[in-house]
Motif scaffolding. Sequence first.
Motif, PDB file in Angstrom:
ATOM      1  N   VAL A  73      39.751  42.899  42.592  1.00 44.80           N
ATOM      2  CA  VAL A  73      40.393  42.224  41.705  1.00 44.80           C
ATOM      3  C   VAL A  73      41.920  43.733  42.313  1.00 44.80           C
ATOM      4  N   LEU A  74      42.979  43.503  43.143  1.00 43.18           N
ATOM      5  CA  LEU A  74      44.095  43.694  43.574  1.00 43.18           C
ATOM      6  C   LEU A  74      44.982  43.813  42.629  1.00 43.18           C
ATOM      7  N   THR A  75      45.600  45.088  42.374  1.00 40.21           N
ATOM      8  CA  THR A  75      47.107  44.692  41.470  1.00 40.21           C
ATOM      9  C   THR A  75      47.624  45.613  42.060  1.00 40.21           C
ATOM     10  N   ALA A  76      48.916  45.241  42.297  1.00 39.40           N
ATOM     11  CA  ALA A  76      50.307  46.035  43.268  1.00 39.40           C
ATOM     12  C   ALA A  76      51.772  46.028  42.242  1.00 39.40           C
ATOM     13  N   SER A 134      52.333  46.291  47.646  1.00 36.57           N
ATOM     14  CA  SER A 134      52.598  45.033  47.526  1.00 36.57           C
ATOM     15  C   SER A 134      51.832  44.127  49.107  1.00 36.57           C
ATOM     16  N   THR A 135      52.696  44.986  50.673  1.00 33.44           N
ATOM     17  CA  THR A 135      52.362  44.755  52.109  1.00 33.44           C
ATOM     18  C   THR A 135      51.100  45.043  52.121  1.00 33.44           C
ATOM     19  N   ILE A 136      50.647  46.461  51.123  1.00 33.40           N
ATOM     20  CA  ILE A 136      49.579  47.294  52.324  1.00 33.40           C
ATOM     21  C   ILE A 136      48.105  46.155  51.267  1.00 33.40           C
ATOM     22  N   ALA A 137      48.474  46.416  49.565  1.00 34.85           N
ATOM     23  CA  ALA A 137      47.542  45.249  49.147  1.00 34.85           C
ATOM     24  C   ALA A 137      47.197  44.554  49.737  1.00 34.85           C
ATOM     25  N   ASN A 138      48.226  42.810  50.052  1.00 37.85           N
ATOM     26  CA  ASN A 138      48.044  41.583  50.913  1.00 37.85           C
ATOM     27  C   ASN A 138      46.633  41.891  51.742  1.00 37.85           C
ATOM     28  N   GLU A 139      47.004  42.787  52.710  1.00 36.07           N
ATOM     29  CA  GLU A 139      46.217  43.192  53.859  1.00 36.07           C
ATOM     30  C   GLU A 139      45.194  43.908  53.717  1.00 36.07           C
ATOM     31  N   VAL A 140      45.044  44.486  53.016  1.00 40.70           N
ATOM     32  CA  VAL A 140      44.030  44.949  52.519  1.00 40.70           C
ATOM     33  C   VAL A 140      43.043  43.625  51.377  1.00 40.70           C
ATOM     34  N   GLU A 141      43.651  42.849  50.537  1.00 43.24           N
ATOM     35  CA  GLU A 141      42.694  41.183  50.689  1.00 43.24           C
ATOM     36  C   GLU A 141      42.400  40.508  52.109  1.00 43.24           C
ATOM     37  N   LYS A 142      43.097  40.484  52.793  1.00 44.26           N
ATOM     38  CA  LYS A 142      43.392  39.428  53.943  1.00 44.26           C
ATOM     39  C   LYS A 142      41.646  40.117  54.660  1.00 44.26           C
ATOM     40  N   GLN A 143      41.609  40.756  54.664  1.00 45.43           N
ATOM     41  CA  GLN A 143      41.082  41.884  55.522  1.00 45.43           C
ATOM     42  C   GLN A 143      39.378  41.846  54.927  1.00 45.43           C
ATOM     43  N   LEU A 144      39.254  42.181  53.458  1.00 44.00           N
ATOM     44  CA  LEU A 144      38.213  41.932  52.775  1.00 44.00           C
ATOM     45  C   LEU A 144      37.543  39.988  52.303  1.00 44.00           C
ATOM     46  N   ASN A 145      38.590  39.684  52.220  1.00 48.91           N
ATOM     47  CA  ASN A 145      38.871  37.520  53.282  1.00 48.91           C
ATOM     48  C   ASN A 145      37.537  37.407  54.064  1.00 48.91           C
ATOM     49  N   LEU A 146      37.637  38.443  55.185  1.00 46.55           N
ATOM     50  CA  LEU A 146      37.539  37.670  56.618  1.00 46.55           C
ATOM     51  C   LEU A 146      36.150  38.319  56.427  1.00 46.55           C
ATOM     52  N   GLN A 152      28.509  41.063  45.890  1.00 46.31           N
ATOM     53  CA  GLN A 152      29.212  41.818  45.740  1.00 46.31           C
ATOM     54  C   GLN A 152      29.474  43.452  44.454  1.00 46.31           C
ATOM     55  N   LYS A 153      30.254  44.224  44.268  1.00 44.25           N
ATOM     56  CA  LYS A 153      29.983  44.789  43.478  1.00 44.25           C
ATOM     57  C   LYS A 153      31.604  44.739  42.967  1.00 44.25           C
ATOM     58  N   PRO A 154      31.952  44.097  41.703  1.00 49.68           N
ATOM     59  CA  PRO A 154      33.329  44.314  41.442  1.00 49.68           C
ATOM     60  C   PRO A 154      33.987  45.453  40.931  1.00 49.68           C
ATOM     61  N   CYS A 155      34.951  45.296  40.916  1.00 45.84           N
ATOM     62  CA  CYS A 155      36.507  46.834  40.993  1.00 45.84           C
ATOM     63  C   CYS A 155      37.959  46.240  41.379  1.00 45.84           C
ATOM     64  N   VAL A 156      38.495  47.106  40.877  1.00 51.61           N
ATOM     65  CA  VAL A 156      39.616  46.925  40.036  1.00 51.61           C
ATOM     66  C   VAL A 156      40.556  47.900  41.511  1.00 51.61           C
ATOM     67  N   VAL A 192      44.093  41.406  32.026  1.00 47.66           N
ATOM     68  CA  VAL A 192      43.215  40.268  32.994  1.00 47.66           C
ATOM     69  C   VAL A 192      42.696  40.940  33.979  1.00 47.66           C
ATOM     70  N   ALA A 193      43.022  42.151  35.023  1.00 46.47           N
ATOM     71  CA  ALA A 193      42.354  42.263  35.547  1.00 46.47           C
ATOM     72  C   ALA A 193      40.741  43.501  35.256  1.00 46.47           C
ATOM     73  N   LYS A 194      40.500  43.210  34.513  1.00 50.91           N
ATOM     74  CA  LYS A 194      39.334  43.545  33.620  1.00 50.91           C
ATOM     75  C   LYS A 194      38.582  42.171  33.560  1.00 50.91           C
ATOM     76  N   LEU A 195      39.114  40.865  32.473  1.00 49.51           N
ATOM     77  CA  LEU A 195      38.196  40.128  33.076  1.00 49.51           C
ATOM     78  C   LEU A 195      37.852  38.715  33.991  1.00 49.51           C
ATOM     79  N   MET A 196      38.690  39.236  35.058  1.00 48.99           N
ATOM     80  CA  MET A 196      37.706  39.254  36.535  1.00 48.99           C
ATOM     81  C   MET A 196      37.114  39.699  37.358  1.00 48.99           C
ATOM     82  N   ALA A 197      37.331  41.303  37.068  1.00 50.97           N
ATOM     83  CA  ALA A 197      36.133  42.121  36.981  1.00 50.97           C
ATOM     84  C   ALA A 197      34.826  41.789  36.325  1.00 50.97           C
ATOM     85  N   ASP A 198      34.829  41.214  35.133  1.00 54.80           N
ATOM     86  CA  ASP A 198      33.295  40.609  34.544  1.00 54.80           C
ATOM     87  C   ASP A 198      33.111  39.472  35.331  1.00 54.80           C
TER      88      ASP A 198
END
Length: 641
Positions: free
Chosen positions: A546-549, A485-497, A469-473, A535-541
């Motif tokens: 990374v999703l941030t809310a 937070s609600t929308i970010a959580n939903e986006v992560e669930k769909q990405l996980n699927l 995958q291509k990393p991004c924030v 922290v987000a940069k390290l996770m992207a590395d």
Amino acid sequence: MSAPNTTIDAIYKTDALIAEDIDAYLETHQHKSLLRFITCGSVDDGKSTLIGRLLYDSKMIFEDQLEALQSDSKRVGTQGQDIDFALLVDGLAAEREQGITIDVAYRFFATEKRKFIVADCPGHEQYTRNMVTGASTADLAVILIDARKGVLVQTRRHSYLAKLIGIKNIVLAVNKMDLIGYSQATYEAIVADYMSFAASIGIDHFTAIPISGFKGDNITANSPNTPWYHGAPLIEHLETVEIDLVSDQAKPLRMPVQWVNRPNLDFRGFSGLIATGSVKPGDAIRVLPSGKTSTVSKIVTLDKELDEAVAGQSVTICFADEIDCSRGDVIAAADAPPEVSNQFESTIVWLDDDPLHVGRAYWLKLGTQLVSATVQEPKYTVNVNTMEHLAAKTLELNAIGVVELATDKPIVFEAYADNRALGGFILIDKITNRTVGAGMLHFSLRRAQNVHWQPTDITREAHAGLKNQKPCVLWFTGLSGSGKSTIANEVEKQLNLMNRHTFLLDGDNVRHGLNKDLGFTEADRIENIRRVGEVAKLMADAGLIVLTAFISPFRAEREMVRKMLPEGEFIEIFVDTPLEVAEARDVKGLYKKARSGALKNFTGIDSPYEAPENPEIRVNTVEMTVQEAAEHIIKQILPLK
């Protein structure tokens, strides 16, 4: 017919003599030394009047100016034959109306021995920023004191700033001696008081002169009203004081590059003002910060080549080798280069009505170098009356503080005490473009030299490739209650699927651990986002999506995080919800508390939210459901590889 010819011949001869006189005059003035000085002190100490007197006595006022001056003097109430000399300098309408100086006024005048550029600096504390501007290029400071009032707060402040900025020649002009009957005792008491203060800030020498700018006492000649004063009058002192130019020329070569001069394919040179040292064809040079070396092939000006160039000259230097050099680089002596670093201790004079935002990125301009810089919480501020070091969380208008700062890339510098050109800087607000601070670098921090980036064999590309995958924030921003937070959580669930490797950093969750020491002041909000960005940069590395809310209310901090990441990896998602809608939801009851005054610094109520101007993605939670918003976001970021 002979008479007219004789007349014409006489006119030609007269014109020729006048031309010769003009040429001789210009030649004489061309080789005079130039002294730049400032007049400063407290309000109504007579700074503008003194400069007006200097212009008048040096015959630098034209006849029409004198007539206008006499007329204006009568209009503002000056009686008899006296002239209000301050009107020569106070050019702004507001200055004339209020009888004060607001802006820095620069004036040129000359005597038989020297040329002068004088800056008349405002006395009001609120215009201290203007005084710093005027002092930045001065060789000498005339500190005026009203003989009736003695040493005041602004006298101390301006003296301290003059010392801080590196002005070595100080004249203490005790003005308005005519209003105290030319009292020697009063004069000596003022000088003794100032001497005690000057010693406490490191001014070990100054020249004291009793004057009256209005009456002209001890300005151009010694006054019979002060027979007890045996020193030189002011103008004589200004004509004879030594200017420290020789030492600049004796220092190693330093020339900040202003531009690359490339008029055609056959010529490539590097133009700038030589700050210190001298240079000749054949000299070995080093270009910093790259460290590349070459030799000087030739030195040119607009109309000729030079055998040598010295400090104070603007020239174009050509190299014998094709090496990389551009605006912002510094050409230096190869065997004595300046330092390069990215972390410093410095003193900053804060010039803006808005206080310093600790941790926020500002533009730092040092000579021709422009970098992004962040300032840490001040070590202390200086009380100019007592010289006490006071604890401070930030810097307010006119505050003088010692701080640590870091730049986003190494810069070429020298301590301000050794080199103004490579040690003095200004700070510029990235949003408003206002100059907010002026500073002086003291030294590089040891950690800047001792801490190095450790290369690793497994790259961020390898981490991302392993996860396919291509990393991004994905940076969700919006008001409290907007649905981030609600929308970010939903986006992560769909990405996980979709079998994507993700991690969600939520604002409330992060404050339980990493940022539990931070509150909700503007400074704490800035630090909150800085830490999350790192922290987000390290996770992207590590190859993650990374999703941030976070509310992340300030554009400057969102832009700071964007610059931490490679191009295209920061995706700003604006959860666009009107304040009244977010407040109506008020899931946590925070808006109600904020409206009642029980909750301070709440975004949207008593703390600002700066909406994104050009976000990559915008979702409107009034028009979209959470599911629809999540699907819209995922469509926008596809493909993920």
